[in-house]
Design a protein around this motif. Structure first.
Motif, PDB file in Angstrom:
ATOM      1  N   PHE A 159      95.050  27.000  64.307  1.00  0.00           N
ATOM      2  CA  PHE A 159      96.115  26.004  64.267  1.00  0.00           C
ATOM      3  C   PHE A 159      95.773  24.995  65.359  1.00  0.00           C
ATOM      4  CE2 PHE A 159      99.117  29.444  62.813  1.00  0.00           C
ATOM      5  CZ  PHE A 159      99.404  28.713  61.584  1.00  0.00           C
ATOM      6  N   LEU A 160      96.062  23.496  64.789  1.00  0.00           N
ATOM      7  CA  LEU A 160      95.937  22.297  65.778  1.00  0.00           C
ATOM      8  C   LEU A 160      97.395  22.022  65.981  1.00  0.00           C
ATOM      9  CD1 LEU A 160      93.545  20.389  63.612  1.00  0.00           C
ATOM     10  CD2 LEU A 160      92.991  21.519  65.616  1.00  0.00           C
ATOM     11  N   SER A 161      97.699  22.055  67.328  1.00  0.00           N
ATOM     12  CA  SER A 161      99.293  21.593  67.763  1.00  0.00           C
ATOM     13  C   SER A 161      99.286  20.924  68.866  1.00  0.00           C
ATOM     14  CB  SER A 161      99.902  22.777  67.571  1.00  0.00           C
ATOM     15  OG  SER A 161     101.294  22.531  67.913  1.00  0.00           O
ATOM     16  N   ALA A 162     100.202  20.038  69.070  1.00  0.00           N
ATOM     17  CA  ALA A 162     100.582  19.356  70.390  1.00  0.00           C
ATOM     18  C   ALA A 162     101.347  20.412  71.251  1.00  0.00           C
ATOM     19  CB  ALA A 162     101.137  17.991  70.380  1.00  0.00           C
ATOM     20  N   LYS A 163     101.965  21.439  70.602  1.00  0.00           N
ATOM     21  CA  LYS A 163     102.874  22.065  71.271  1.00  0.00           C
ATOM     22  C   LYS A 163     101.862  23.314  71.944  1.00  0.00           C
ATOM     23  CE  LYS A 163     106.507  20.392  69.534  1.00  0.00           C
ATOM     24  NZ  LYS A 163     107.564  19.518  70.479  1.00  0.00           N
ATOM     25  N   GLY A 164     102.114  23.377  73.418  1.00  0.00           N
ATOM     26  CA  GLY A 164     101.112  24.526  73.874  1.00  0.00           C
ATOM     27  C   GLY A 164     101.845  25.663  74.845  1.00  0.00           C
ATOM     28  N   GLN A 165     103.215  25.743  74.543  1.00  0.00           N
ATOM     29  CA  GLN A 165     104.009  26.951  74.846  1.00  0.00           C
ATOM     30  C   GLN A 165     103.478  28.029  74.253  1.00  0.00           C
ATOM     31  OE1 GLN A 165     105.311  24.221  73.450  1.00  0.00           O
ATOM     32  NE2 GLN A 165     106.801  23.236  74.457  1.00  0.00           N
ATOM     33  N   GLN A 166     103.728  29.170  75.105  1.00  0.00           N
ATOM     34  CA  GLN A 166     102.905  30.295  74.826  1.00  0.00           C
ATOM     35  C   GLN A 166     103.454  31.051  73.507  1.00  0.00           C
ATOM     36  OE1 GLN A 166     100.346  31.981  76.330  1.00  0.00           O
ATOM     37  NE2 GLN A 166     100.501  33.249  74.478  1.00  0.00           N
ATOM     38  N   SER A 167     104.899  30.578  73.488  1.00  0.00           N
ATOM     39  CA  SER A 167     105.871  31.157  72.237  1.00  0.00           C
ATOM     40  C   SER A 167     105.289  30.530  70.967  1.00  0.00           C
ATOM     41  CB  SER A 167     107.137  30.852  72.436  1.00  0.00           C
ATOM     42  OG  SER A 167     107.515  29.651  72.382  1.00  0.00           O
ATOM     43  N   GLU A 168     104.943  29.177  71.201  1.00  0.00           N
ATOM     44  CA  GLU A 168     104.297  28.506  69.892  1.00  0.00           C
ATOM     45  C   GLU A 168     102.972  29.110  69.379  1.00  0.00           C
ATOM     46  OE1 GLU A 168     104.740  25.682  67.799  1.00  0.00           O
ATOM     47  OE2 GLU A 168     106.858  25.735  68.633  1.00  0.00           O
ATOM     48  N   MET A 169     102.096  29.625  70.636  1.00  0.00           N
ATOM     49  CA  MET A 169     100.682  30.163  70.278  1.00  0.00           C
ATOM     50  C   MET A 169     100.865  31.622  69.670  1.00  0.00           C
ATOM     51  SD  MET A 169      98.153  28.574  73.051  1.00  0.00           S
ATOM     52  CE  MET A 169      99.283  28.246  74.522  1.00  0.00           C
ATOM     53  N   ASP A 170     101.828  32.284  70.384  1.00  0.00           N
ATOM     54  CA  ASP A 170     102.165  33.548  69.739  1.00  0.00           C
ATOM     55  C   ASP A 170     102.718  33.431  68.315  1.00  0.00           C
ATOM     56  OD1 ASP A 170     101.421  34.576  72.082  1.00  0.00           O
ATOM     57  OD2 ASP A 170     103.615  34.918  72.915  1.00  0.00           O
ATOM     58  N   GLY A 171     103.527  32.567  67.954  1.00  0.00           N
ATOM     59  CA  GLY A 171     103.802  32.462  66.558  1.00  0.00           C
ATOM     60  C   GLY A 171     102.631  32.178  65.714  1.00  0.00           C
ATOM     61  N   GLY A 172     101.686  31.303  66.143  1.00  0.00           N
ATOM     62  CA  GLY A 172     100.449  31.088  65.408  1.00  0.00           C
ATOM     63  C   GLY A 172      99.690  32.520  65.038  1.00  0.00           C
ATOM     64  N   VAL A 173      99.453  33.321  66.104  1.00  0.00           N
ATOM     65  CA  VAL A 173      98.924  34.429  66.059  1.00  0.00           C
ATOM     66  C   VAL A 173      99.658  35.494  65.079  1.00  0.00           C
ATOM     67  CG1 VAL A 173      98.135  36.662  67.322  1.00  0.00           C
ATOM     68  CG2 VAL A 173      97.549  34.096  68.268  1.00  0.00           C
ATOM     69  N   ASP A 174     100.885  35.340  65.281  1.00  0.00           N
ATOM     70  CA  ASP A 174     101.747  36.477  64.651  1.00  0.00           C
ATOM     71  C   ASP A 174     101.900  36.048  62.897  1.00  0.00           C
ATOM     72  OD1 ASP A 174     102.810  37.824  66.661  1.00  0.00           O
ATOM     73  OD2 ASP A 174     104.692  36.637  66.626  1.00  0.00           O
ATOM     74  N   ALA A 175     101.571  34.474  62.779  1.00  0.00           N
ATOM     75  CA  ALA A 175     101.671  34.348  61.276  1.00  0.00           C
ATOM     76  C   ALA A 175      99.963  34.444  60.803  1.00  0.00           C
ATOM     77  CB  ALA A 175     101.698  32.502  61.142  1.00  0.00           C
ATOM     78  N   GLY A 176      99.052  34.811  61.614  1.00  0.00           N
ATOM     79  CA  GLY A 176      97.693  35.193  61.049  1.00  0.00           C
ATOM     80  C   GLY A 176      96.605  34.475  61.423  1.00  0.00           C
ATOM     81  N   ALA A 177      96.913  33.398  62.293  1.00  0.00           N
ATOM     82  CA  ALA A 177      95.819  32.623  62.750  1.00  0.00           C
ATOM     83  C   ALA A 177      94.790  33.218  63.746  1.00  0.00           C
ATOM     84  CB  ALA A 177      96.582  31.363  63.405  1.00  0.00           C
ATOM     85  N   TYR A 178      93.546  32.746  63.643  1.00  0.00           N
ATOM     86  CA  TYR A 178      92.647  33.377  64.572  1.00  0.00           C
ATOM     87  C   TYR A 178      92.668  32.661  65.787  1.00  0.00           C
ATOM     88  CZ  TYR A 178      88.275  34.372  66.492  1.00  0.00           C
ATOM     89  OH  TYR A 178      87.037  34.942  67.315  1.00  0.00           O
ATOM     90  N   ASP A 179      92.944  31.581  66.031  1.00  0.00           N
ATOM     91  CA  ASP A 179      92.868  30.851  67.031  1.00  0.00           C
ATOM     92  C   ASP A 179      93.913  29.675  67.167  1.00  0.00           C
ATOM     93  OD1 ASP A 179      92.016  29.957  69.662  1.00  0.00           O
ATOM     94  OD2 ASP A 179      89.861  29.647  69.240  1.00  0.00           O
ATOM     95  N   TYR A 180      93.829  28.765  68.200  1.00  0.00           N
ATOM     96  CA  TYR A 180      94.857  27.695  68.531  1.00  0.00           C
ATOM     97  C   TYR A 180      93.949  26.698  69.513  1.00  0.00           C
ATOM     98  CZ  TYR A 180      99.857  26.368  68.458  1.00  0.00           C
ATOM     99  OH  TYR A 180     101.204  25.856  68.294  1.00  0.00           O
ATOM    100  N   ILE A 181      93.950  25.639  68.672  1.00  0.00           N
ATOM    101  CA  ILE A 181      93.500  24.301  69.539  1.00  0.00           C
ATOM    102  C   ILE A 181      94.624  23.371  69.843  1.00  0.00           C
ATOM    103  CG2 ILE A 181      91.796  22.331  69.653  1.00  0.00           C
ATOM    104  CD1 ILE A 181      90.106  24.082  67.673  1.00  0.00           C
ATOM    105  N   LEU A 182      94.728  23.022  71.100  1.00  0.00           N
ATOM    106  CA  LEU A 182      95.732  22.012  71.415  1.00  0.00           C
ATOM    107  C   LEU A 182      95.259  20.577  71.183  1.00  0.00           C
ATOM    108  CD1 LEU A 182      97.128  23.927  74.715  1.00  0.00           C
ATOM    109  CD2 LEU A 182      98.041  23.719  72.405  1.00  0.00           C
TER     110      LEU A 182
END
Length: 135
Positions: A80-103
């Motif tokens: 995921f590419l996102s401007a939202k860096g809150q832990q809850s946002e990143m956790d949501g990405g992992v819960d959706a099946g993402a491998y990683d998160y780039i801010l």
């Protein structure tokens, strides 16, 4: 060279990511929303999907969840590419099946490096050059 699908609704960001990754030697396909990505992924079989979180028609989270239920493509890493860096946002990405998160925002060299790291973990060769300090 990897085939990378960029799913991003903002044209300027989509074009910047495309330019950066093409310069690094990758093949890049761009799509502007999650719904179209779900249709395209089984046909193009990318090595990696870089996906924005907030998009019209279908969010990145929703699209990732659907892709992870499809046997033919569920092995493809989603970052995921996102401007939202809150832990809850990143956790949501992992819960959706993402491998990683780039801010966002990110420097081009940083994007190339992170993409190379993800591809390496999945056994996909990545070109070794960056932007040579153009970040």
């Amino acid at each position: 060279m990897a085939k990378i699908l960029v799913v991003e609704d903002e044209r300027d960001i989509r074009d910047l990511v495309e330019f950066t990754l093409k310069y690094a030697g990758h093949e890049v396909v761009k799509i502007s929303n999650g719904a179209d990505a779900i249709q395209a992924v089984p046909e193009m079989m990318p090595d990696l999907i870089l996906m924005d979180v907030r998009m019209p028609r279908m969010t990145g989270y929703e699209a990732c969840r659907v892709l992870k239920t499809m046997d033919a493509v569920k092995h493809i890493p989603v970052v995921f590419l996102s401007a939202k860096g809150q832990q809850s946002e990143m956790d949501g990405g992992v819960d959706a099946g993402a491998y990683d998160y780039i801010l966002k925002p990110f420097a081009p060299d940083d994007l190339i490096k992170r993409v190379a790291e993800v591809l390496g973990k999945f056994g996909i060769e990545s070109p070794s050059h960056g932007l040579g300090g153009l970040s």
